[in-house]
Scaffold this motif. Sequence first.
Motif, PDB file in Angstrom:
ATOM      1  N   LYS A  82     -21.715  37.597 -27.824  1.00 64.66           N
ATOM      2  CA  LYS A  82     -21.320  36.604 -26.827  1.00 64.66           C
ATOM      3  C   LYS A  82     -21.712  37.081 -25.433  1.00 64.66           C
ATOM      4  O   LYS A  82     -21.601  38.266 -25.111  1.00 64.66           O
ATOM      5  N   LEU A  83     -22.174  36.139 -24.629  1.00 65.55           N
ATOM      6  CA  LEU A  83     -22.588  36.402 -23.263  1.00 65.55           C
ATOM      7  C   LEU A  83     -21.588  35.746 -22.314  1.00 65.55           C
ATOM      8  O   LEU A  83     -21.234  34.575 -22.493  1.00 65.55           O
ATOM      9  N   TRP A  84     -21.166  36.508 -21.292  1.00 64.20           N
ATOM     10  CA  TRP A  84     -20.108  36.083 -20.385  1.00 64.20           C
ATOM     11  C   TRP A  84     -20.554  36.212 -18.932  1.00 64.20           C
ATOM     12  O   TRP A  84     -21.364  37.079 -18.598  1.00 64.20           O
ATOM     13  N   SER A  85     -19.992  35.383 -18.083  1.00 61.31           N
ATOM     14  CA  SER A  85     -20.235  35.502 -16.647  1.00 61.31           C
ATOM     15  C   SER A  85     -19.460  36.692 -16.101  1.00 61.31           C
ATOM     16  O   SER A  85     -18.252  36.797 -16.310  1.00 61.31           O
ATOM     17  N   SER A  86     -20.136  37.572 -15.378  1.00 60.65           N
ATOM     18  CA  SER A  86     -19.440  38.709 -14.793  1.00 60.65           C
ATOM     19  C   SER A  86     -18.675  38.325 -13.532  1.00 60.65           C
ATOM     20  O   SER A  86     -17.866  39.093 -13.034  1.00 60.65           O
ATOM     21  N   ASP A  87     -18.912  37.118 -13.023  1.00 65.55           N
ATOM     22  CA  ASP A  87     -18.213  36.649 -11.825  1.00 65.55           C
ATOM     23  C   ASP A  87     -16.815  36.138 -12.135  1.00 65.55           C
ATOM     24  O   ASP A  87     -15.845  36.458 -11.449  1.00 65.55           O
ATOM     25  N   ASP A  88     -16.710  35.318 -13.188  1.00 63.48           N
ATOM     26  CA  ASP A  88     -15.412  34.701 -13.494  1.00 63.48           C
ATOM     27  C   ASP A  88     -15.024  34.792 -14.970  1.00 63.48           C
ATOM     28  O   ASP A  88     -14.068  34.163 -15.403  1.00 63.48           O
ATOM     29  N   PHE A 136     -22.394  39.849 -18.776  1.00 64.08           N
ATOM     30  CA  PHE A 136     -22.135  40.954 -19.689  1.00 64.08           C
ATOM     31  C   PHE A 136     -22.043  40.412 -21.107  1.00 64.08           C
ATOM     32  O   PHE A 136     -21.821  39.219 -21.327  1.00 64.08           O
ATOM     33  N   ALA A 137     -22.247  41.297 -22.063  1.00 61.93           N
ATOM     34  CA  ALA A 137     -22.254  40.906 -23.472  1.00 61.93           C
ATOM     35  C   ALA A 137     -21.168  41.649 -24.231  1.00 61.93           C
ATOM     36  O   ALA A 137     -20.784  42.762 -23.865  1.00 61.93           O
TER      37      ALA A 137
END
Length: 310
Positions: free
Chosen positions: A251-257, A241-242
């Motif tokens: 910023k780009l983030w892991s949707s898992d953790d 997700f952003a």
Amino acid sequence: MNKLLIRKAGTLLGHQNPIFAVENGRVPNVIFTGGNDKGVVQWDLETMKFERILCPVSSSVYTLHMVAHSPLLAIGTRDGRAKIVHSSTAQPLAVLEHHQRPVFDIKSFETKPELILSSEDGTVSIWNTETFRLLYHFKIAEQTVRTIAISIDERWVVFGTKEGKVKLYNAKDYSFVEELPAHSMPVTSLCFSPDGRYLLTGGRDAQLNVLHTSGFSLAKTFTPHLFTVYAISYHPTLPVFATVSRDKSIKLWSSDDFRLLRIVSFERGFDSHLLSVNSMVWNTYRNQLVSVSDDKKVMVWDVEWPQSSE
């Protein structure tokens, strides 16, 4: 671990003032943008060029929303109105007049013909998307209702307010349910995860809260940006997700953790925005992220998950 791959595909120029809103069209390679200009602009992501002014507007555009299951674009403006325009023919079909202050967000349902508008006047209004008649209106807060999110199963509607409150309502009858963990400053962004497990809330306090949707308890809170979190959006297929912010970064983030994967900013070596990034949308034509800014630019980003090195 290989980094998430990000490359700028292009910059769309033509706006003469800050851009506040961006939305996908019904045709995959088409997007619409609006802001402090005199019209809503249509762009072609295949040619990376301006297509046309879809429609003129008399005041700043704060939000754009494609009505579910239709070719209709809803345009929320500073004068408190929402204009409904056919996105192919550009024919104006209706003007929703109720709010006395700016309309900041618009959302529609997949399962029922209703459109929700939120306003600086502290109220929301519900409209029928077939007749565009006003169905209901009710007060949410003393001040601005800045943002709306509808849960994936369309059981809940959540509103974010200028007072920093996050308010949960039943989507069936719009009855108030409860206040959720809040922010110390205005709530500026809301987003449910595609799997329905989380509600993410962002604020002017630069915080991002992650809530479990099973009970809406706080799962995690962190500071993703230096300033206001203006938008949160999940990639349609990748576990990413952003977020975008007044601090000029994406910023780009892991949707898992919820790990930080990449920072897109001028300071990090990208030919990126130089002023506040106000909104974004994931476009499925080439799996691209489209961002808009106070710097009057629309930027298109290729985002690719790295292949395993094994």
